[in-house]
Scaffold this motif. Structure first.
Motif, PDB file in Angstrom:
ATOM      1  N   ILE A  17       0.836  -1.197   0.000  1.00  0.00           N
ATOM      2  CA  ILE A  17       0.000   0.000   0.000  1.00  0.00           C
ATOM      3  C   ILE A  17       0.872   1.249   0.000  1.00  0.00           C
ATOM      4  N   ASP A  18       0.590   2.128  -0.938  1.00  0.00           N
ATOM      5  CA  ASP A  18       1.273   3.416  -1.007  1.00  0.00           C
ATOM      6  C   ASP A  18       0.255   4.505  -0.722  1.00  0.00           C
ATOM      7  N   ASN A  19       0.478   5.238   0.364  1.00  0.00           N
ATOM      8  CA  ASN A  19      -0.457   6.292   0.757  1.00  0.00           C
ATOM      9  C   ASN A  19       0.257   7.637   0.717  1.00  0.00           C
ATOM     10  N   PRO A  20      -0.073   8.496  -0.240  1.00  0.00           N
ATOM     11  CA  PRO A  20       0.627   9.777  -0.354  1.00  0.00           C
ATOM     12  C   PRO A  20       0.346  10.730   0.798  1.00  0.00           C
ATOM     13  N   ASN A  21      -0.671  10.434   1.605  1.00  0.00           N
ATOM     14  CA  ASN A  21      -1.002  11.301   2.731  1.00  0.00           C
ATOM     15  C   ASN A  21      -0.154  11.020   3.963  1.00  0.00           C
ATOM     16  N   ALA A  22       0.502   9.863   3.986  1.00  0.00           N
ATOM     17  CA  ALA A  22       1.259   9.461   5.167  1.00  0.00           C
ATOM     18  C   ALA A  22       2.496  10.337   5.335  1.00  0.00           C
ATOM     19  N   PRO A  23       2.739  10.840   6.548  1.00  0.00           N
ATOM     20  CA  PRO A  23       3.972  11.585   6.783  1.00  0.00           C
ATOM     21  C   PRO A  23       5.179  10.683   6.543  1.00  0.00           C
ATOM     22  N   PRO A  24       6.331  11.254   6.159  1.00  0.00           N
ATOM     23  CA  PRO A  24       7.529  10.435   5.967  1.00  0.00           C
ATOM     24  C   PRO A  24       7.849   9.636   7.226  1.00  0.00           C
ATOM     25  N   LYS A  25       8.409   8.473   7.042  1.00  0.00           N
ATOM     26  CA  LYS A  25       8.738   7.613   8.173  1.00  0.00           C
ATOM     27  C   LYS A  25       9.858   8.227   9.017  1.00  0.00           C
ATOM     28  N   VAL A  26       9.903   7.819  10.279  1.00  0.00           N
ATOM     29  CA  VAL A  26      10.964   8.259  11.184  1.00  0.00           C
ATOM     30  C   VAL A  26      12.289   7.674  10.707  1.00  0.00           C
ATOM     31  N   ARG A  27      13.309   8.527  10.618  1.00  0.00           N
ATOM     32  CA  ARG A  27      14.615   8.085  10.147  1.00  0.00           C
ATOM     33  C   ARG A  27      15.599   7.951  11.315  1.00  0.00           C
ATOM     34  N   ALA A  28      16.592   7.116  11.117  1.00  0.00           N
ATOM     35  CA  ALA A  28      17.617   6.910  12.139  1.00  0.00           C
ATOM     36  C   ALA A  28      18.684   7.990  12.033  1.00  0.00           C
ATOM     37  N   LEU A  29      19.208   8.382  13.177  1.00  0.00           N
ATOM     38  CA  LEU A  29      20.261   9.393  13.246  1.00  0.00           C
ATOM     39  C   LEU A  29      21.286   8.940  14.277  1.00  0.00           C
ATOM     40  N   THR A  30      22.548   8.939  13.911  1.00  0.00           N
ATOM     41  CA  THR A  30      23.575   8.559  14.869  1.00  0.00           C
ATOM     42  C   THR A  30      23.808   9.707  15.842  1.00  0.00           C
ATOM     43  N   PRO A  31      24.374   9.431  17.034  1.00  0.00           N
ATOM     44  CA  PRO A  31      24.693  10.536  17.951  1.00  0.00           C
ATOM     45  C   PRO A  31      25.609  11.577  17.319  1.00  0.00           C
ATOM     46  N   ALA A  32      26.563  11.142  16.498  1.00  0.00           N
ATOM     47  CA  ALA A  32      27.469  12.099  15.848  1.00  0.00           C
ATOM     48  C   ALA A  32      26.702  13.017  14.904  1.00  0.00           C
ATOM     49  N   GLU A  33      25.772  12.443  14.143  1.00  0.00           N
ATOM     50  CA  GLU A  33      24.971  13.253  13.229  1.00  0.00           C
ATOM     51  C   GLU A  33      24.061  14.205  13.994  1.00  0.00           C
ATOM     52  N   ALA A  34      23.488  13.710  15.089  1.00  0.00           N
ATOM     53  CA  ALA A  34      22.616  14.554  15.901  1.00  0.00           C
ATOM     54  C   ALA A  34      23.409  15.721  16.480  1.00  0.00           C
ATOM     55  N   ARG A  35      24.593  15.452  17.005  1.00  0.00           N
ATOM     56  CA  ARG A  35      25.426  16.520  17.580  1.00  0.00           C
ATOM     57  C   ARG A  35      25.754  17.586  16.530  1.00  0.00           C
ATOM     58  N   GLU A  36      26.134  17.129  15.351  1.00  0.00           N
ATOM     59  CA  GLU A  36      26.512  18.059  14.289  1.00  0.00           C
ATOM     60  C   GLU A  36      25.345  18.956  13.886  1.00  0.00           C
ATOM     61  N   ARG A  37      24.159  18.370  13.761  1.00  0.00           N
ATOM     62  CA  ARG A  37      23.008  19.154  13.306  1.00  0.00           C
ATOM     63  C   ARG A  37      22.493  20.087  14.399  1.00  0.00           C
ATOM     64  N   VAL A  38      22.538  19.646  15.661  1.00  0.00           N
ATOM     65  CA  VAL A  38      22.131  20.542  16.751  1.00  0.00           C
ATOM     66  C   VAL A  38      23.070  21.741  16.807  1.00  0.00           C
TER      67      VAL A  38
END
Length: 307
Positions: free
Chosen positions: A197-218
């Motif tokens: 099933i493909d639903n165009p109304n569905a929000p994008p799925k939750v993506r994984a983020l490493t602690p290093a990536e999270a630190r950099e973006r914050v």
């Protein structure tokens, strides 16, 4: 069952302070019974704003509310201090539009959704319908997380219905709004074998983020980090960057713009994943879960204690 005057006064005060109140088992985010979940789904789909009382957390209210309105089951919905009824009545009123009227909301859109059933999926579904016998249709239900469930059900003349590839698809009011533009296909490949099933109304799925990536973006100011752990856990090990938490109120975070980037953090990733899915159901479009949680952050930064 008689009702203690003090408890009656307590319920009176609660209903007077809140125009709409749902007494349920659990909370709107985590109903603890199917009937409560149905009531929450109908109210949320209608766009209702309501107070709630978890009767599982208050034994006096759990029994007292049954006597208060002479209604033996939970959940119970009150509007303007008056008992509306339980889950079946709430769902029926939502489907007919009566609930919207009672809440002072615009009448619901009952336009049948346009969906696409591919030839491959239609072949499989037609066979299943033939096996079920006369008078069956495809029932499509889409929950608030935009997860779709398909099943065969008797034809319901009062349901919202559309047709694709010669197959009647039926929807309740809630699912009809969420299913617009949906495609139902059949897969027999690397994804597995079954309906896709493909639903165009569905929000994008939750993506994984490493602690290093999270630190950099914050640090770059392109991400808001939300630590879902209680204060005692945060005191034992804190992320060494700016973050927000639930202690100041989840409602404040829920009111943020839906296009803001949010990443959720807990001890190892389980609770934060649940929090991220909650915000996904609210329509937030850029959500992340910090994989491994603060425990993985300690691998990145030795200054972060382990516990």
């Amino acid at each position: 069952m008689s009702l203690d005057p003090a408890l009656r006064a307590r319920i009176d005060e609660l209903l007077a302070a809140n125009p709409v109140v749902l007494f349920l088992k659990g909370t709107p985010d985590a109903p603890q019974c199917g009937f409560s979940a149905k009531a929450v789904g109908a109210l949320d789909a209608a766009g209702a704003r309501y107070a709630h009382v978890n009767v599982l957390a208050d034994a006096d209210i759990r029994e007292g509310i049954k006597a208060y309105g002479d209604w033996p089951t939970i959940p119970q919905l009150y509007i303007g201090g008056e008992l509306v009824g339980g889950s079946d009545i709430i769902v029926q009123m939502a489907s007919s539009g009566e609930l919207h009227a009672a809440l002072g909301l615009p009448a619901p859109d009952r336009t049948p959704p346009q969906i696409t059933i591919t030839p491959a999926a239609a072949e499989m579904l037609k066979q299943a319908l033939a096996n079920a016998g006369e008078g069956f249709a495809l029932q499509v239900e889409v929950d608030k997380g935009f997860n779709a469930r398909l099943q065969l059900a008797p034809v319901d003349a009062s349901a919202i219905a559309s047709e694709s590839a010669g197959i009647r698809a039926q929807f309740n009011l809630v699912s009809a709004q969420r299913a617009r533009g949906m495609t139902i296909d059949w897969a027999d490949d690397a994804r597995g074998k079954g309906l896709v099933i493909d639903n165009p109304n569905a929000p994008p799925k939750v993506r994984a983020l490493t602690p290093a990536e999270a630190r950099e973006r914050v640090q770059a100011g392109t991400l808001v980090l939300v630590d879902v752990r209680p204060a005692d856990e945060r005191a034992r090990a804190e992320a060494p960057v700016a973050y927000r938490h639930f202690d100041d109120g989840v409602e404040e975070l829920e009111a943020l713009p839906k296009d803001i980037a949010l990443a959720f953090l807990c001890h190892s990733g389980g609770r934060s994943a649940q929090a991220a899915e909650h915000f996904r159901a609210l329509g937030f479009r850029e959500l992340y879960n910090v994989t491994g949680g603060i425990a993985a952050w300690a691998d990145l930064d030795p200054a972060v204690p382990r516990y």
